[in-house]
Design a protein around this motif. Structure first.
Motif, PDB file in Angstrom:
ATOM      1  N   ASN A   1      43.236   6.964  82.677  1.00 26.10           N
ATOM      2  CA  ASN A   1      41.927   5.792  82.632  1.00 26.10           C
ATOM      3  C   ASN A   1      40.603   6.212  82.342  1.00 26.10           C
ATOM      4  OD1 ASN A   1      43.924   3.575  83.488  1.00 26.10           O
ATOM      5  ND2 ASN A   1      43.624   3.919  85.528  1.00 26.10           N
ATOM      6  N   ASP A   2      40.497   7.505  81.837  1.00 29.10           N
ATOM      7  CA  ASP A   2      39.372   7.855  81.515  1.00 29.10           C
ATOM      8  C   ASP A   2      39.158   7.621  79.832  1.00 29.10           C
ATOM      9  OD1 ASP A   2      38.558  11.224  83.046  1.00 29.10           O
ATOM     10  OD2 ASP A   2      38.500   9.216  83.770  1.00 29.10           O
ATOM     11  N   LYS A   3      37.771   7.768  79.461  1.00 32.45           N
ATOM     12  CA  LYS A   3      37.539   7.474  78.184  1.00 32.45           C
ATOM     13  C   LYS A   3      38.041   8.901  77.166  1.00 32.45           C
ATOM     14  CE  LYS A   3      33.266   5.102  77.210  1.00 32.45           C
ATOM     15  NZ  LYS A   3      33.705   4.087  77.825  1.00 32.45           N
ATOM     16  N   ILE A   4      38.424   8.446  76.178  1.00 33.03           N
ATOM     17  CA  ILE A   4      38.929   9.569  75.268  1.00 33.03           C
ATOM     18  C   ILE A   4      37.879  10.113  74.400  1.00 33.03           C
ATOM     19  CG2 ILE A   4      40.643  10.232  73.431  1.00 33.03           C
ATOM     20  CD1 ILE A   4      42.341   7.719  74.276  1.00 33.03           C
ATOM     21  N   GLN A   5      37.338  11.206  74.960  1.00 36.57           N
ATOM     22  CA  GLN A   5      36.333  12.026  73.892  1.00 36.57           C
ATOM     23  C   GLN A   5      37.091  12.546  72.628  1.00 36.57           C
ATOM     24  OE1 GLN A   5      35.981  13.277  77.467  1.00 36.57           O
ATOM     25  NE2 GLN A   5      33.879  12.221  77.951  1.00 36.57           N
ATOM     26  N   PRO A   6      36.192  12.027  71.776  1.00 32.89           N
ATOM     27  CA  PRO A   6      36.645  12.384  70.143  1.00 32.89           C
ATOM     28  C   PRO A   6      36.742  13.960  70.125  1.00 32.89           C
ATOM     29  CG  PRO A   6      35.152  10.631  70.148  1.00 32.89           C
ATOM     30  CD  PRO A   6      35.123  11.063  71.450  1.00 32.89           C
ATOM     31  N   ASP A   7      35.744  14.592  70.708  1.00 29.88           N
ATOM     32  CA  ASP A   7      35.806  16.177  70.311  1.00 29.88           C
ATOM     33  C   ASP A   7      36.852  16.836  71.263  1.00 29.88           C
ATOM     34  OD1 ASP A   7      32.775  16.711  72.594  1.00 29.88           O
ATOM     35  OD2 ASP A   7      34.190  15.105  72.765  1.00 29.88           O
ATOM     36  N   VAL A   8      37.161  16.525  72.437  1.00 30.44           N
ATOM     37  CA  VAL A   8      38.099  16.859  73.215  1.00 30.44           C
ATOM     38  C   VAL A   8      39.590  16.620  72.773  1.00 30.44           C
ATOM     39  CG1 VAL A   8      39.200  17.198  75.608  1.00 30.44           C
ATOM     40  CG2 VAL A   8      36.659  16.685  75.381  1.00 30.44           C
ATOM     41  N   PHE A   9      39.722  15.416  72.290  1.00 36.39           N
ATOM     42  CA  PHE A   9      41.042  15.041  71.844  1.00 36.39           C
ATOM     43  C   PHE A   9      40.936  14.832  70.363  1.00 36.39           C
ATOM     44  CE2 PHE A   9      42.717  14.335  75.950  1.00 36.39           C
ATOM     45  CZ  PHE A   9      41.719  14.088  76.589  1.00 36.39           C
ATOM     46  N   SER A  10      40.445  15.854  69.766  1.00 33.09           N
ATOM     47  CA  SER A  10      40.272  15.751  68.272  1.00 33.09           C
ATOM     48  C   SER A  10      41.761  15.784  67.445  1.00 33.09           C
ATOM     49  CB  SER A  10      39.429  17.233  67.523  1.00 33.09           C
ATOM     50  OG  SER A  10      40.303  18.193  68.258  1.00 33.09           O
ATOM     51  N   VAL A  11      42.747  16.375  67.998  1.00 35.97           N
ATOM     52  CA  VAL A  11      43.997  16.061  67.476  1.00 35.97           C
ATOM     53  C   VAL A  11      44.608  14.778  67.331  1.00 35.97           C
ATOM     54  CG1 VAL A  11      46.470  17.047  67.485  1.00 35.97           C
ATOM     55  CG2 VAL A  11      44.698  18.405  68.345  1.00 35.97           C
ATOM     56  N   PHE A  12      44.092  13.942  68.385  1.00 40.38           N
ATOM     57  CA  PHE A  12      44.550  12.646  68.652  1.00 40.38           C
ATOM     58  C   PHE A  12      43.762  11.710  67.178  1.00 40.38           C
ATOM     59  CE2 PHE A  12      45.657   8.400  69.703  1.00 40.38           C
ATOM     60  CZ  PHE A  12      44.726   7.575  69.828  1.00 40.38           C
ATOM     61  N   VAL A  13      42.397  12.321  67.238  1.00 43.04           N
ATOM     62  CA  VAL A  13      41.869  11.172  66.250  1.00 43.04           C
ATOM     63  C   VAL A  13      42.219  11.819  64.726  1.00 43.04           C
ATOM     64  CG1 VAL A  13      39.489  11.152  65.206  1.00 43.04           C
ATOM     65  CG2 VAL A  13      39.600  11.455  67.918  1.00 43.04           C
ATOM     66  N   ARG A  14      42.571  13.277  64.672  1.00 40.36           N
ATOM     67  CA  ARG A  14      42.793  13.324  63.233  1.00 40.36           C
ATOM     68  C   ARG A  14      44.339  12.771  63.061  1.00 40.36           C
ATOM     69  NH1 ARG A  14      43.394  19.530  63.734  1.00 40.36           N
ATOM     70  NH2 ARG A  14      45.696  18.883  64.066  1.00 40.36           N
ATOM     71  N   GLU A  15      45.367  13.144  63.906  1.00 40.91           N
ATOM     72  CA  GLU A  15      46.589  12.424  63.881  1.00 40.91           C
ATOM     73  C   GLU A  15      46.472  10.852  63.459  1.00 40.91           C
ATOM     74  OE1 GLU A  15      49.767  13.583  63.562  1.00 40.91           O
ATOM     75  OE2 GLU A  15      48.727  15.602  63.691  1.00 40.91           O
ATOM     76  N   LEU A  16      45.653  10.301  64.094  1.00 40.79           N
ATOM     77  CA  LEU A  16      45.161   8.868  63.942  1.00 40.79           C
ATOM     78  C   LEU A  16      44.952   8.450  62.691  1.00 40.79           C
ATOM     79  CD1 LEU A  16      45.225   6.125  65.261  1.00 40.79           C
ATOM     80  CD2 LEU A  16      43.063   6.406  65.935  1.00 40.79           C
ATOM     81  N   GLY A  17      44.047   9.284  62.194  1.00 39.59           N
ATOM     82  CA  GLY A  17      43.184   9.100  60.675  1.00 39.59           C
ATOM     83  C   GLY A  17      44.390   9.373  59.798  1.00 39.59           C
ATOM     84  N   THR A  18      45.296  10.477  60.016  1.00 43.75           N
ATOM     85  CA  THR A  18      46.338  10.702  59.042  1.00 43.75           C
ATOM     86  C   THR A  18      47.300   9.760  58.753  1.00 43.75           C
ATOM     87  OG1 THR A  18      46.104  12.932  59.686  1.00 43.75           O
ATOM     88  CG2 THR A  18      47.906  12.765  58.207  1.00 43.75           C
ATOM     89  N   TYR A  19      47.564   9.234  60.033  1.00 43.39           N
ATOM     90  CA  TYR A  19      48.659   7.990  60.078  1.00 43.39           C
ATOM     91  C   TYR A  19      48.167   6.827  59.283  1.00 43.39           C
ATOM     92  CZ  TYR A  19      51.724   4.524  61.556  1.00 43.39           C
ATOM     93  OH  TYR A  19      52.736   3.256  61.585  1.00 43.39           O
ATOM     94  N   LEU A  20      46.711   6.347  59.506  1.00 40.62           N
ATOM     95  CA  LEU A  20      46.592   5.104  59.091  1.00 40.62           C
ATOM     96  C   LEU A  20      46.368   5.587  57.563  1.00 40.62           C
ATOM     97  CD1 LEU A  20      43.846   4.120  61.816  1.00 40.62           C
ATOM     98  CD2 LEU A  20      46.094   3.057  61.316  1.00 40.62           C
ATOM     99  N   THR A  21      45.889   6.643  57.200  1.00 44.40           N
ATOM    100  CA  THR A  21      45.797   6.929  55.608  1.00 44.40           C
ATOM    101  C   THR A  21      46.941   6.770  55.032  1.00 44.40           C
ATOM    102  OG1 THR A  21      43.927   8.511  56.245  1.00 44.40           O
ATOM    103  CG2 THR A  21      44.581   8.222  53.937  1.00 44.40           C
ATOM    104  N   ALA A  22      47.977   7.182  55.567  1.00 48.85           N
ATOM    105  CA  ALA A  22      49.311   7.340  55.002  1.00 48.85           C
ATOM    106  C   ALA A  22      49.916   6.009  54.983  1.00 48.85           C
ATOM    107  CB  ALA A  22      50.370   8.082  55.881  1.00 48.85           C
ATOM    108  N   LYS A  23      49.587   5.053  55.730  1.00 50.29           N
ATOM    109  CA  LYS A  23      49.856   3.741  55.765  1.00 50.29           C
ATOM    110  C   LYS A  23      49.187   2.767  54.662  1.00 50.29           C
ATOM    111  CE  LYS A  23      53.481   3.412  58.387  1.00 50.29           C
ATOM    112  NZ  LYS A  23      54.638   2.482  58.035  1.00 50.29           N
ATOM    113  N   LYS A  24      48.182   3.412  54.206  1.00 48.11           N
ATOM    114  CA  LYS A  24      47.432   2.800  53.058  1.00 48.11           C
ATOM    115  C   LYS A  24      46.528   1.814  53.850  1.00 48.11           C
ATOM    116  CE  LYS A  24      49.954   3.899  48.922  1.00 48.11           C
ATOM    117  NZ  LYS A  24      50.625   4.886  49.606  1.00 48.11           N
ATOM    118  N   LEU A  25      45.991   1.956  55.144  1.00 47.80           N
ATOM    119  CA  LEU A  25      45.072   1.039  55.710  1.00 47.80           C
ATOM    120  C   LEU A  25      43.766   1.589  55.524  1.00 47.80           C
ATOM    121  CD1 LEU A  25      47.162   0.458  58.892  1.00 47.80           C
ATOM    122  CD2 LEU A  25      46.538  -1.085  57.132  1.00 47.80           C
TER     123      LEU A  25
END
Lengths: 205, 143
Positions: free
Chosen positions: B117-141
């Protein structure tokens, strides 16, 4: 697609239950065999055993250890439920019976590799028991004589409590029978205490 | 063709927000997030109540579209709500949102540094942010 039927015609209930069970068993098998990362069973069992023996050294009474194991399980359950939902793709359960079946056939299968059986289902008292013929956590384990009232697998009760709380169900789980104490199977009893309401967002009246 | 993404937890707080392409930022991001959550909550109940087949799992609010954008919605039984705003011509992103949920599970929930239930800090969870970006780019979104 099948229609759930209320407890009317016994034959129909039996058929829909059998259909539902085999569908859930399939989901459980797929989840276990498919894309789940697995770790070495012995590593897992021995690590858990080490955790329990360390807890016994650190806590004063066996009751404290039981509470510690349950609380640890609870914290695991809070997170485990999301992994379960993501992997299995199962949505909300329609009723208490479906919840029981999903936990036994899909949940246990996905995380421990063994399905449990649902026995003693009572829809009025809102309770059921899960019976495990062989519980992977207790392999190689022997309780010492001074173990007293130690519930070795209490972590499982905590996991169930935590996971179900995240899907709006407040339950009480107790470990009723344990193979480590000479019983023929392991049994966990789950009683539904209440269904938690959806939290209304702050600021809405 | 993605505008922004919100992830809400079961308590109604927005734990993750990312902007991809947005022309007019709102006056208060927090107000906007609460507004969206409140609207989704009410809308979901509204859809369920007025549905001719209320029991079916698949029926339910998936997206709405205006002339300016399309809002895609995905909710889990554990109360996580994922919202993605895209250009109006984008197809239903339900599968993609399901995958984002599994990314959330793998990189955030399983991370011991995350309290539920905590906020997801982008700097702590940088892997998540990165994977999210990679996936969305791969899906051409995303470009």
């Amino acid at each position: 697609v099948y229609k759930r039927q209320e407890y009317g015609n016994k034959l129909n209930v039996g058929q829909t239950v059998v259909f539902a069970m085999s569908k859930l068993a399939k989901i459980g098998d797929q989840a276990w065999n498919g894309n789940t990362e697995k770790i070495n069973a012995e590593l897992f069992i021995l690590t858990y055993g080490a955790l329990v023996s360390q807890a016994l050294k650190e806590h004063e009474s066996v009751a404290d250890v039981n509470a510690f194991l349950e609380q640890t399980g609870y914290n695991i359950g809070l997170r485990l439920v999301d992994e379960f939902l993501a992997r299995s793709g199962i949505g909300r359960c329609g009723d208490w019976k479906e919840t029981a079946d999903v936990i036994a056939k899909v949940g246990f299968k996905m995380f421990l590799g063994v399905s449990a059986q649902v026995v003693g289902f009572d829809s009025e008292k809102k309770e059921f028991s899960l019976v495990l013929d062989d519980n992977p956590l207790t392999e190689f384990v022997e309780l010492p004589d001074d173990a007293g009232e130690l519930i070795y697998c209490n972590v499982l009760c905590g996991v169930l409590r935590g996971a179900l709380e995240m899907v709006q169900m407040s339950v009480e789980c107790t470990y009723v029978r344990c193979t480590l104490r000479g019983d023929d199977a392991s049994e966990i009893k789950i009683v539904l205490k209440e269904i938690l309401a959806d939290s209304i967002p702050a600021g809405e009246d | 063709s993605l505008y922004n993404m919100y992830i809400f937890n079961r308590l109604g707080a927005c734990v993750y927000y990312e902007e991809y392409n947005r022309t007019t930022p709102p006056a208060s991001l927090e107000d906007e997030q609460n507004l969206i959550y409140g609207m989704l909550y009410s809308f979901k109940h509204f859809v369920q109540k007025t549905s001719p087949k209320p029991d079916e799992e698949q029926s339910g609010f998936r997206y709405f579209r205006t002339s300016a954008y399309k809002l895609h919605y995905f909710e889990t039984a554990s109360g996580f709500r994922l919202v993605l705003n895209s250009a109006p011509n984008v197809a239903d992103l339900r599968k993609e949102l399901r995958f984002v949920y599994s990314l959330l599970v793998d990189y955030v929930i399983k991370n011991p540094e995350y309290t539920v239930n905590d906020k997801i800090q982008p700097d702590v969870f940088s892997v998540f942010v990165r994977e999210l970006g990679t996936y969305l780019t791969a899906k051409k979104l995303l470009k």
